[in-house]
Design a protein around this motif. Structure first.
Motif, mmCIF file in Angstrom:
data_model
loop_
_atom_site.group_PDB
_atom_site.id
_atom_site.type_symbol
_atom_site.label_atom_id
_atom_site.label_comp_id
_atom_site.label_asym_id
_atom_site.label_seq_id
_atom_site.Cartn_x
_atom_site.Cartn_y
_atom_site.Cartn_z
ATOM 1 N N ASN A 1 0.796 -1.217 0.000
ATOM 2 C CA ASN A 1 0.000 0.000 0.000
ATOM 3 C C ASN A 1 0.830 1.270 0.000
ATOM 4 O OD1 ASN A 1 -2.459 -1.332 -0.019
ATOM 5 N ND2 ASN A 1 -2.540 -1.494 2.219
ATOM 6 N N HIS B 1 -13.694 8.843 2.694
ATOM 7 C CA HIS B 1 -12.713 9.364 1.742
ATOM 8 C C HIS B 1 -12.930 10.868 1.581
ATOM 9 C CE1 HIS B 1 -11.548 5.340 -0.086
ATOM 10 N NE2 HIS B 1 -12.539 5.040 0.752
ATOM 11 N N TYR C 1 -16.775 -0.076 -4.616
ATOM 12 C CA TYR C 1 -15.358 -0.234 -4.963
ATOM 13 C C TYR C 1 -15.199 -1.432 -5.886
ATOM 14 C CZ TYR C 1 -10.301 -0.885 -4.281
ATOM 15 O OH TYR C 1 -8.956 -1.017 -4.460
ATOM 16 N N THR D 1 -3.941 -2.606 -4.413
ATOM 17 C CA THR D 1 -3.497 -1.942 -3.192
ATOM 18 C C THR D 1 -4.331 -0.687 -2.969
ATOM 19 O OG1 THR D 1 -1.817 -0.629 -4.344
ATOM 20 C CG2 THR D 1 -1.162 -2.809 -3.550
ATOM 21 N N GLU D 2 -4.152 -0.080 -1.796
ATOM 22 C CA GLU D 2 -4.863 1.164 -1.514
ATOM 23 C C GLU D 2 -4.490 2.230 -2.541
ATOM 24 O OE1 GLU D 2 -4.204 2.526 2.434
ATOM 25 O OE2 GLU D 2 -4.993 0.710 3.377
#
Length: 462
Positions: free
Chosen positions: A117, A175, A262, A339-340
């Motif tokens: 990440n 977010h 997502y 990954t993030e």
């Protein structure tokens, strides 16, 4: 049968036919087929030895030469563990006391990909978080070829649907930042075969070369993003080559309307086709369709030799003027793990965008651009250094001449009667023409941006 010993001295427990490839076979349906227990503080486990080698390997728990009570250890007898796993499931390689999920004491050689990440530079998408908007934050009735938020472009052909595209503060829960909002203002509910519209992004060849597309060494890539759509059902994102003749229409499903979801998609890059290498042309394209007619749709999740813009039977986001479509945190990375999202500093993100587009806009009163050297009495030339080297020689543009002033020493300022811009990848030559004053006779001069709507822009987009 409890215990069997055959003629070759193979031992079986719970089986009359012990395996011939090992001296000891256990056949049991219990949760623990073999239970080894010792009250000794030295060792509980297995000691493995081959008489052709002086090395003895231990697999076990508790104390002994390892002095690592409570851990599962694998190592050389009398030396120490090569691998240790503690009660917290921390794994140590070369250490008996791992402090993290993987703790390696020594050098590491990796021949495959590593996903993490916090690795910088893993996202091939610039401005995936929609933070940079040099051209503006709202684009009404977006036309074909219109540039939007930095690095994104609108594609439209055939359809009568109309959209307004904006930078929006609507984000997934937890977010903070911006999304790109597509607001359908005029619907097109009847999809013609040649209709197509959507959001386009191009990755430069110097960046996409890491994917090894078009070769037998092509890499897996993972595409991840947040999406919020008024339409449930099958959507798509399409990976394309620069020649518009190889594409991978990847499908994803929106489950709940008007709700952030997502999505992650993994695919193997194309092993054939024409894909450019380390050059400044189009390496890889990414397309998020809003409406696609049958001329441009293909089966999902497979490479096709076509100019594809979507999957068969995908939704039509432009079928109702009440529909909105949002995207944010778009990421494309090498490997099979999402990954993030990679958050870059605003300065870094802006600089990356400015390789493709730079806008010098009026921000303060009397903003000086550059000094002017004399060419003729009514002509001079100066140089404005770009903040970032451009991908290619850019296309130049500027606002009205009335937004600029040429200051000539001992005369004063006047509006230029002409302005010529000639660019390289590192700077632009600014050549103003004046109708009053005299560059030759009146000394030093410079160009100043004064109008509140004044700008210079330099476009080197793909």
């Amino acid at each position: 049968v409890a215990i069997t010993i055959d003629s070759s001295e193979n031992v079986g427990i719970g089986t009359a036919s012990p395996a011939t490839y090992g001296k000891f076979t256990v056949n049991d349906t219990a949760a623990q087929s073999v239970y080894i227990r010792s009250t000794s503080t030295n060792f509980s486990g297995l000691l493995l030895e081959n008489t052709n080698s002086a090395t003895k390997w231990q697999i076990g728990v508790e104390g002994g030469a390892f002095n690592t009570a409570g851990k599962l250890n694998i190592g050389i007898s009398g030396v120490g563990p090569a691998l240790a796993i503690d009660a917290s499931r921390n794994v140590g390689i070369g250490t008996a006391s791992p402090s993290t999920k993987l703790h390696v004491a020594g050098d590491v050689t990796v021949t495959g990909d590593i996903s993490a990440n916090n690795f910088a530079g893993r996202n091939l998408i610039i401005n995936g978080g929609m933070t940079i908007a040099q051209r503006g934050t709202s684009f009404a009735a977006a036309a074909n070829g219109a540039y939007l938020l930095d690095r994104y472009k609108y594609l439209k052909s055939g359809t009568t649907g109309v959209v307004t595209i904006t930078q929006d503060a609507d984000m997934p829960t937890g977010h903070v930042g911006f999304s790109m909002k597509v607001d359908c203002t005029t619907a097109d509910a009847s999809v013609a075969a040649a209709d197509v519209a959507g959001i386009r992004y191009f990755v430069e060849g110097f960046d996409s070369v890491v994917l090894a597309a078009g070769t037998s060494a092509a890499k897996n890539i993972t595409i991840s993003f947040w999406v919020k759509s008024a339409k449930t059902g099958t959507h798509s994102v399409v990976v394309q080559n620069g020649g518009s003749n190889r594409a991978y229409p990847a499908s994803y499903t929106v489950s709940v309307a008007d709700t952030w979801e997502y999505k992650t998609l993994t695919l193997l890059m194309d092993t054939v086709g024409t894909w450019i290498g380390a050059t400044n042309g189009i390496g890889v394209g990414l397309f998020f369709p809003l409406i696609v007619g049958s001329n441009f749709t293909d089966p999902a999740d497979a490479w096709v030799s076509a100019e594809s813009f979507g999957v068969n039977s995908g939704v039509n986001i432009l079928d109702n003027a009440a529909n909105n479509f949002f995207l944010t945190e778009i990421q494309v990375e090498v490997g099979s793990v999402a990954t993030e999202f990679e958050h870059r500093s605003i300065g870094t993100e802006l600089a990356l965008c400015q390789r493709y587009f730079e806008k010098v806009a009026y921000t303060i009163s009397s903003q000086d651009l550059c000094a002017i050297a004399t060419i003729q009495s009514t002509n001079g030339v100066g140089a404005y250094q770009f903040k970032v080297t451009k991908r290619a020689n850019p296309t130049n543009a500027y606002s009205a001449l009335s937004d600029f002033v040429v200051f000539v020493a001992s005369y004063g300022s006047n509006t230029p009667s002409g302005l010529s811009l000639i660019s390289s990848t590192t700077e632009v030559a600014i050549n103003p023409t004046i109708s009053a004053g005299n560059f030759l006779a009146q000394g030093a001069s410079f160009v100043r941006l004064t109008g509140t709507s004044g700008f210079l822009s330099f476009n080197a987009e793909l």
